[in-house]
Design a protein around this motif. Structure first.
Motif, PDB file in Angstrom:
ATOM      1  N   GLU A 274       0.838  -1.204   0.000  1.00 25.61           N
ATOM      2  CA  GLU A 274       0.000   0.000   0.000  1.00 25.61           C
ATOM      3  C   GLU A 274       0.878   1.261   0.000  1.00 25.61           C
ATOM      4  OE1 GLU A 274      -2.482  -0.194   3.417  1.00 25.61           O
ATOM      5  OE2 GLU A 274      -3.556   1.639   2.844  1.00 25.61           O
ATOM      6  N   VAL A 275       1.889   1.261   0.888  1.00 27.68           N
ATOM      7  CA  VAL A 275       2.790   2.422   0.984  1.00 27.68           C
ATOM      8  C   VAL A 275       3.598   2.561  -0.306  1.00 27.68           C
ATOM      9  CG1 VAL A 275       4.803   3.344   2.212  1.00 27.68           C
ATOM     10  CG2 VAL A 275       2.911   2.350   3.500  1.00 27.68           C
ATOM     11  N   ASP A 277       2.718   1.708  -3.320  1.00 27.65           N
ATOM     12  CA  ASP A 277       1.871   2.276  -4.380  1.00 27.65           C
ATOM     13  C   ASP A 277       1.645   3.768  -4.157  1.00 27.65           C
ATOM     14  OD1 ASP A 277       1.776  -0.182  -5.508  1.00 27.65           O
ATOM     15  OD2 ASP A 277      -0.190  -0.732  -4.699  1.00 27.65           O
ATOM     16  N   LYS A 278       1.424   4.123  -2.877  1.00 31.73           N
ATOM     17  CA  LYS A 278       1.178   5.533  -2.552  1.00 31.73           C
ATOM     18  C   LYS A 278       2.377   6.406  -2.937  1.00 31.73           C
ATOM     19  CE  LYS A 278       0.024   8.109   1.452  1.00 31.73           C
ATOM     20  NZ  LYS A 278       0.308   7.951   2.849  1.00 31.73           N
ATOM     21  N   LEU A 279       3.591   5.861  -2.685  1.00 34.77           N
ATOM     22  CA  LEU A 279       4.802   6.637  -2.974  1.00 34.77           C
ATOM     23  C   LEU A 279       5.242   6.501  -4.432  1.00 34.77           C
ATOM     24  CD1 LEU A 279       6.834   5.774   0.260  1.00 34.77           C
ATOM     25  CD2 LEU A 279       5.789   7.974  -0.292  1.00 34.77           C
ATOM     26  N   THR A 340       9.985  10.800   3.178  1.00 35.51           N
ATOM     27  CA  THR A 340       8.833  10.048   2.650  1.00 35.51           C
ATOM     28  C   THR A 340       7.638  10.019   3.609  1.00 35.51           C
ATOM     29  OG1 THR A 340       9.404   7.915   3.631  1.00 35.51           O
ATOM     30  CG2 THR A 340      10.457   8.441   1.535  1.00 35.51           C
TER      31      THR A 340
END
Ligand SMILES: Cc1cc2nc3c(=O)[nH]c(=O)nc-3n(C[C@H](O)[C@H](O)[C@H](O)COP(=O)(O)OP(=O)(O)OC[C@H]3O[C@@H](n4cnc5c(N)ncnc54)[C@H](O)[C@@H]3O)c2cc1C
Length: 362
Positions: A274-275, A277-279, A340
């Motif tokens: 999830e992280v 993809d977000k970044l 980040t």
């Protein structure tokens, strides 16, 4: 002679206890001060008796396996440090009775059998091409003492026609350490093949835990929350294709061979999908963040250095101290958070540190 030593020596005359024993030699990263008291047990009987005695009398006890995932403080560890060096492997029948036993008492650290003996292999951390499903193969139960070296077990078992551990080739680990952290090899976790685990609980009583009680996840098991000691485990392995398993183990070892050995493996847990993809990152690997976001490959404090080969590994390139190693970890965590917003979690364990020394890390 300390009071604790006198007590232990009279209770266990057959065991050798050493005072102020240097522990760095029993870690892959070669860092750490001495154990106030140190003992190696060579069989389960002595291991169980000693651990139970320590727990029943509420005495300070620390377990050490291969030392491949543990940073020990420069001031060392108070109380007794125990390493179980029993190498007993027992193949069981379906009723749980012994059919064959192997016990090669560890003379010296057993090296992984499948060394990188060639320049073959893709030298990437991609293992998916080696993955296959053997869950249809006939099962076979094997009991491994917690002190058993994993490379030794993989080797012996394949020779005996037993597969299922090939994914963990070239991981420096004892069986106890591997279960404690639920090690992973590619898509596999060792909990997949565990049936039950014999432990000594905090009160010094022996218990057998079912796999369902293990609470296994990514780099985690119930043992992170308890003071239970792992004595042995029964694994449900396979009468699988040994040639294929040996090939996978060998190839896996070749690909892993570039990882720096004087290290503690990956220091940080990977970020979640999830992280990632977000970044907008191409991978969950913290190595990517260190290399491409922080530009910190090769960063060094004293002799603790972020590996040039893998950004999530921190090497001891000389005589690094635990303090220097912690400083490098702290730098990566704080800079990642600043750049980040992600707070990285260490994948390694810290023994003998004061809470204040680990501020900003755990
Ligand atoms: C070059 C390199 C490559 C690696 N590759 C991988 C990899 O591919 N996958 C992976 O998952 N890990 C990897 N690791 C990390 C490491 O090998 C594993 O985490 C391994 O399981 C550590 O086992 P150990 O016996 O060294 O445990 P230790 O580091 O000795 O101990 C770890 C923790 O377990 C506890 N413990 C040990 N024995 C017992 C016991 N009997 N009962 C209760 N608690 C116990 C200790 O107190 C400590 O808290 C790598 C490490 C290195 C150096």
């Amino acid at each position: 002679m300390s009071e604790l030593l006198a007590k232990l020596q009279s209770q266990f005359p057959q065991l050798e206890f050493k005072e102020q024993y240097p522990l760095a030699q029993h870690t892959t990263v070669k860092i750490g001060g001495p154990a106030e008291l140190y003992c190696e047990t060579k069989n389960s009987q002595d291991f169980i008796a000693l651990v139970s005695f320590m727990r029943k009398n509420n005495l300070p006890l620390t377990l050490l396996g291969w030392g491949a995932n543990t940073l020990i403080s420069d001031s060392g560890i108070t109380g007794l440090v125990v390493r179980n060096t029993s190498q007993t492997i027992t193949i069981l029948d379906s009723e749980g009775h012994t059919t064959r036993t192997f016990n090669q008492q560890e003379q010296e650290r057993i090296a992984a059998r499948w060394q990188s003996d060639s320049q073959k292999g893709t030298f990437t951390y991609e293992f998916s091409d080696l993955d296959y499903d053997e869950s249809e193969a006939e099962r076979v139960l094997v009991e491994l003492d917690s002190g058993v070296s994993l490379p030794y077990a993989i080797n012996i078992l394949i020779q005996q026609g037993i597969t299922g551990l090939q994914w963990y080739s070239r991981i420096p680990a004892t069986v106890g350490g591997a279960i404690y952290n639920n090690i992973h090899g590619g898509t596999h976790f060792i909990s997949e093949v565990i049936k039950s685990i014999a432990v000594i609980d905090e009160q010094g009583k022996s218990r057998v835990l079912d796999k369902s009680e293990l609470k296994a996840g990514y780099d985690v098991s119930r043992f992170h929350e308890t003071d239970e000691t792992i004595v042995s485990a029964v694994f449900s392995l396979y009468k699988g294709d040994t040639q294929k398993a040996a090939y996978v183990a060998r190839e896996w070892a070749v690909r892993k061979a570039i990882q720096p050995q004087r290290s503690l493996g990956c220091v940080f847990q990977n970020i979640s999908n999830e992280v990632k993809d977000k970044l907008g990152y191409p991978t969950t690997s913290v190595g990517y963040i260190v290399e491409h976001v922080l530009n910190k490959k090769g960063f060094q404090i004293g002799d603790a250095k972020i590996s040039e080969k893998h950004g999530a590994f921190i090497e001891n390139v000389g005589n690094a101290t635990a303090k220097e190693y912690l400083e490098v970890i702290r730098t990566v965590i704080s800079q990642t958070e600043r750049k980040t917003g992600v707070k990285l979690k260490p994948e390694i364990f810290f023994l003998g540190f004061k809470k204040s020394e680990l501020a900003g890390i755990v």
